[in-house]
Design an enzyme around this catalytic site. Structure first.
Site, mmCIF file in Angstrom:
data_model
loop_
_atom_site.group_PDB
_atom_site.id
_atom_site.type_symbol
_atom_site.label_atom_id
_atom_site.label_comp_id
_atom_site.label_asym_id
_atom_site.label_seq_id
_atom_site.Cartn_x
_atom_site.Cartn_y
_atom_site.Cartn_z
ATOM 1 N N GLU A 117 46.723 28.637 56.346
ATOM 2 C CA GLU A 117 45.460 29.376 56.304
ATOM 3 C C GLU A 117 45.727 30.887 56.236
ATOM 4 O OE1 GLU A 117 42.575 28.789 55.633
ATOM 5 O OE2 GLU A 117 41.315 30.302 56.551
ATOM 6 N N TRP A 160 28.933 32.917 38.156
ATOM 7 C CA TRP A 160 30.373 32.687 38.274
ATOM 8 C C TRP A 160 30.739 31.922 37.005
ATOM 9 C CZ3 TRP A 160 33.877 28.606 38.466
ATOM 10 C CH2 TRP A 160 35.157 28.935 38.924
ATOM 11 N N LYS A 190 31.763 31.760 46.682
ATOM 12 C CA LYS A 190 31.731 31.154 48.006
ATOM 13 C C LYS A 190 31.574 29.643 47.971
ATOM 14 C CE LYS A 190 31.530 31.529 52.482
ATOM 15 N NZ LYS A 190 32.824 31.817 53.111
ATOM 16 N N HIS A 197 64.966 24.307 53.270
ATOM 17 C CA HIS A 197 65.063 23.378 52.137
ATOM 18 C C HIS A 197 64.617 24.037 50.837
ATOM 19 C CE1 HIS A 197 66.034 20.172 54.894
ATOM 20 N NE2 HIS A 197 65.015 20.552 55.641
ATOM 21 N N LYS A 252 44.453 33.304 53.248
ATOM 22 C CA LYS A 252 43.626 34.500 53.483
ATOM 23 C C LYS A 252 44.245 35.695 52.781
ATOM 24 C CE LYS A 252 40.708 33.153 54.462
ATOM 25 N NZ LYS A 252 40.381 31.799 54.737
ATOM 26 N N ARG A 287 27.951 34.047 45.813
ATOM 27 C CA ARG A 287 28.155 32.806 45.055
ATOM 28 C C ARG A 287 28.734 33.059 43.671
ATOM 29 N NH1 ARG A 287 25.007 28.566 47.381
ATOM 30 N NH2 ARG A 287 25.327 27.386 45.485
ATOM 31 N N CYS A 293 27.433 30.463 41.266
ATOM 32 C CA CYS A 293 26.195 30.904 40.616
ATOM 33 C C CYS A 293 25.055 30.877 41.636
ATOM 34 C CB CYS A 293 25.806 30.060 39.412
ATOM 35 S SG CYS A 293 26.922 30.217 38.030
ATOM 36 N N GLU A 301 43.989 35.400 48.805
ATOM 37 C CA GLU A 301 42.663 35.462 48.170
ATOM 38 C C GLU A 301 42.016 36.829 48.264
ATOM 39 O OE1 GLU A 301 39.792 32.676 49.732
ATOM 40 O OE2 GLU A 301 40.489 32.982 51.768
ATOM 41 N N ASN A 317 22.857 26.637 37.447
ATOM 42 C CA ASN A 317 24.106 26.556 38.206
ATOM 43 C C ASN A 317 24.632 25.142 38.016
ATOM 44 O OD1 ASN A 317 26.181 26.588 40.110
ATOM 45 N ND2 ASN A 317 24.778 26.187 41.816
ATOM 46 N N GLY A 318 25.887 25.020 37.596
ATOM 47 C CA GLY A 318 26.460 23.689 37.375
ATOM 48 C C GLY A 318 27.187 23.652 36.043
HETATM 49 C C1 F6R Z 1 38.867 30.157 51.506
HETATM 50 C C2 F6R Z 1 37.643 29.455 51.231
HETATM 51 C C3 F6R Z 1 37.696 28.245 50.377
HETATM 52 C C4 F6R Z 1 36.757 27.168 50.945
HETATM 53 C C5 F6R Z 1 36.701 25.959 49.994
HETATM 54 C C6 F6R Z 1 35.865 24.853 50.556
HETATM 55 O O1 F6R Z 1 38.674 31.269 52.314
HETATM 56 O O2 F6R Z 1 36.593 29.849 51.656
HETATM 57 O O3 F6R Z 1 38.987 27.769 50.245
HETATM 58 O O4 F6R Z 1 37.229 26.778 52.187
HETATM 59 O O5 F6R Z 1 36.161 26.372 48.767
HETATM 60 O O6 F6R Z 1 34.562 25.256 50.788
HETATM 61 P P1 F6R Z 1 33.604 24.481 51.769
HETATM 62 O O7 F6R Z 1 34.168 24.577 53.122
HETATM 63 O O8 F6R Z 1 32.291 25.175 51.624
HETATM 64 O O9 F6R Z 1 33.556 23.065 51.283
#
Ligand code: F6R
Length: 615
Positions: free
Chosen positions: A488, A75, A610, A511, A492, A27, A2, A495, A101-102
């Protein structure tokens, strides 16, 4: 999670709110809305399911003209994304508009109380409950709105960043926060800007006040800013200067933020080691470690906490710290750490990793670790963020604003900082000899140039993406330092392209996951020249024998893996401890191209946001 924006000043609020919402859209993008006070103190609320562009299309040519307003990009938590659940929400008499937000955890109990008193709520949100509750407190107590906000928030359990617009007082805006971030920009012309972060503010002013937990701010058209805690203690606002440049929030000619951020990595990695790694004098300086040497010198164990990509950076750090500094490491999801009654020993050092510095689970885990006496070191990107402010010491990653929802440059900057820390600690603790230390810092100094080289020859990844774009699943395999990179890479891909992908240590494949392999399964191996190279080659053979389609990231000049793979991508030779900084790049670009080919919204993937400021 948000986005919140607010404006009070001499200019029309609408363009400032819309521009702010566009900057904050990363966000959350389930819906967007604004409220302004128009001529004659008329409260105008416009809100729409979808993106900010849907809101502006809905408003069309009849833009509001008021000079005070609030805006929100959602969000969804409580209630599906639709027009009614969009913010702002009104109080019962329609006199106040509120954005939030929250999560209000006790909203059901408050709702019941309000319903008894005849309130009619129209949405499914906890936010509307809060708007009604504040108005109820104001009416029943006769308090002025800032006091009513304070008193109401005392009863609230949960997290909030709110901004309230009051129809009866067109000259003031009220904001409050607890566990969700809120920044107030102080302009030169008796203007105030409010934002979930500095991105909607920086175009107008660099002077900001970070609101702390349980603080309520009242901004007045006269330029006066009053802050009190919900317990009625007066706080003197402290103005900080932010360094962010507006250009860092633009796409700069790239089609997407994600692509821009991938290509920024030579610079962001350089910035993350600049001033710390001093090749000429053969030294590393990290004040977050050096100024607390008594703690690090006797560190018996390092606990690393983070979420998502930051957790993956933590896994790379586990290999780094154990191998280079010989300190035992445990890496844990922040969300699990906080709920499993962890044992924290007096000689433990906790490292919390977070790009945003606002992730609710990481923040809560930090607070728990601090309560239990641990020294907490933050590795954060966002300057002035809650995590940066709540940790005992730390190191900023200096990657610059990351707008693309999928983390790219933040990951490599985190790994660069953690590599620097591990090398520094190893040397300072006498566990890394001078020669090995010099080799590593020289390797680290070369990384930005090598990343540039990887990026400059990345074109063939587009072909690999074309081959794999129609897959339903993918397997990412790596060992040692490359295992977290495999995780990772898989994250990527899933997502942003919505292809189901798993990352595994290559040896674990037999396994279980090997059962998945057939001619339709893309298997992405990271098989660079390191200690486990020959083992990975055997794993590749096992996949080949079962008909899997193999794409391998290899070291320049590699022959063995090339012969076994359908496609390869070469990265330059580098010390194995630093190799994740190179191998992460093709992973990011492959996902980017696949997502584009599948027609996905790369910068704003579905369901994601984000900065995850709720549990
Ligand atoms: C994936 C991604 C998320 C963040 C996670 C933690 O691409 O961006 O998995 O890494 O939400 O966020 P931060 O690093 O802001 O604590």
């Amino acid at each position: 999670m948000c986005g919140i924006v607010g404006y009070l000043g001499p200019n029309p609020a609408f363009p400032i709110l819309i521009e702010g919402l566009q900057r904050l859209e990363y966000r959350g993008y389930d819906s967007a809305g604004i409220a302004t006070l128009e001529e004659g103190c008329l409260l105008r609320v416009e809100k729409k399911k979808g993106k900010v562009v849907d809101l502006t299309n809905h408003i069309g040519e009849h833009a509001p003209t008021g000079t005070i307003g609030i805006g929100h990009t959602r969000w969804a938590t409580h209630g599906p994304p639709n027009d009614v659940n969009s913010h702002p929400h009104l109080g019962g008499q329609g006199k106040i508009a509120l954005i939030h937000n929250g999560i209000i955890e006790n909203y059901e109990a408050i709702k019941e109380l309000l319903t008894h008193r005849g309130h009619k709520l129209v949405s499914d949100t906890d936010t509307e409950v809060l708007a009604h509750f504040i108005e109820e407190v104001r009416i029943s107590s006769g308090l002025d709105l800032p006091d009513a906000v304070r008193v109401a928030l005392k009863e609230v359990v949960g997290a909030y960043a709110i901004v309230v617009l009051d129809q009866d007082h067109p000259d003031r805006l009220i904001a409050a926060r607890k566990s969700s971030p809120l920044v107030i920009g102080v302009g030169s012309n008796n203007e105030f800007y409010v934002g979930s972060d500095a991105t909607p503010i920086v175009a107008y002013t660099k002077n900001v006040v970070y609101l702390e937990d349980e603080e309520v701010a009242t901004m007045h058209r006269s330029g006066e800013l009053k802050i009190r805690t919900i317990g009625d203690v007066v706080i003197t606002p402290e103005i900080h200067a932010i360094e962010m440049e507006i250009a860092s929030l633009e796409k700069g000619g790239y089609e997407h933020f994600m692509l821009k951020e991938i290509f920024e990595q030579p610079r962001s990695i350089q910035d993350s080691i600049r001033g710390r790694v001093r090749l000429q004098t053969g030294e590393i300086h990290m004040s977050g470690i050096d100024d607390h040497w008594d703690v690090w010198n006797k560190a018996g164990r390092i606990l690393i906490i983070g979420c998502g990509t930051s957790w993956h950076a933590g896994l790379v750090a586990e290999y780094l710290f154990e191998s280079l500094a010989r300190i035992p490491v445990e890496v844990e999801y922040a969300s699990e750490f906080r709920y499993r009654n962890p044992i924290i020993r007096p000689d433990d050092v906790v490292i919390a990793i977070s790009q945003s510095g606002e992730t609710a689970d990481t923040l809560a885990a930090i607070r728990l670790a601090k309560e239990q006496g641990a020294h907490v070191f933050g590795v954060c990107n966002v300057v002035g963020s809650s995590i940066a402010r709540e940790t005992h010491a730390g190191a900023y990653t200096h990657a610059g604003p990351e707008i693309g929802v999928a983390s790219t440059k933040a990951f490599t900057a985190q790994v660069a900082v953690l590599s620097t820390m591990a090398i520094h600690l190893g040397h300072k603790l006498g566990r890394l000899e001078d020669k090995a230390f010099m080799r590593l810092i020289s390797g680290l100094s070369n990384v930005p140039g090598l990343v540039d080289r990887v990026l400059s020859k990345a074109e063939p990844l587009l072909h690999v993406a074309t081959v794999f774009a129609s897959a339903d699943n993918a397997l990412y395999l790596g060992r040692g330092y490359q295992f977290p990179v495999a995780l990772e890479g898989a994250l990527k891909l899933k997502e942003i392209s919505y292809i189901h992908a798993e990352g595994y240590p290559a040896a674990e494949m037999k396994h279980g996951p090997i059962a998945l392999i057939d001619q339709d399964m893309p298997v992405i191996f990271i098989a660079t020249h390191d200690e486990v190279y020959d083992k990975v080659v055997s794993n590749i053979q096992e996949v080949k024998a079962r008909g899997g389609r193999i794409f391998s990231i290899v070291t320049e000049g590699d022959k063995k893996v090339r012969a076994l793979s359908d496609h390869v991508f070469e990265v330059p030779k580098i010390h194995e401890a630093l190799a994740p900084l190179l191998t992460a790049i093709p992973m990011q670009l492959l996902s980017y191209h696949i997502a584009l080919l599948r027609g996905c919204n790369v910068d704003q993937p579905r369901n994601l946001a984000k900065s995850v400021t709720v549990e």
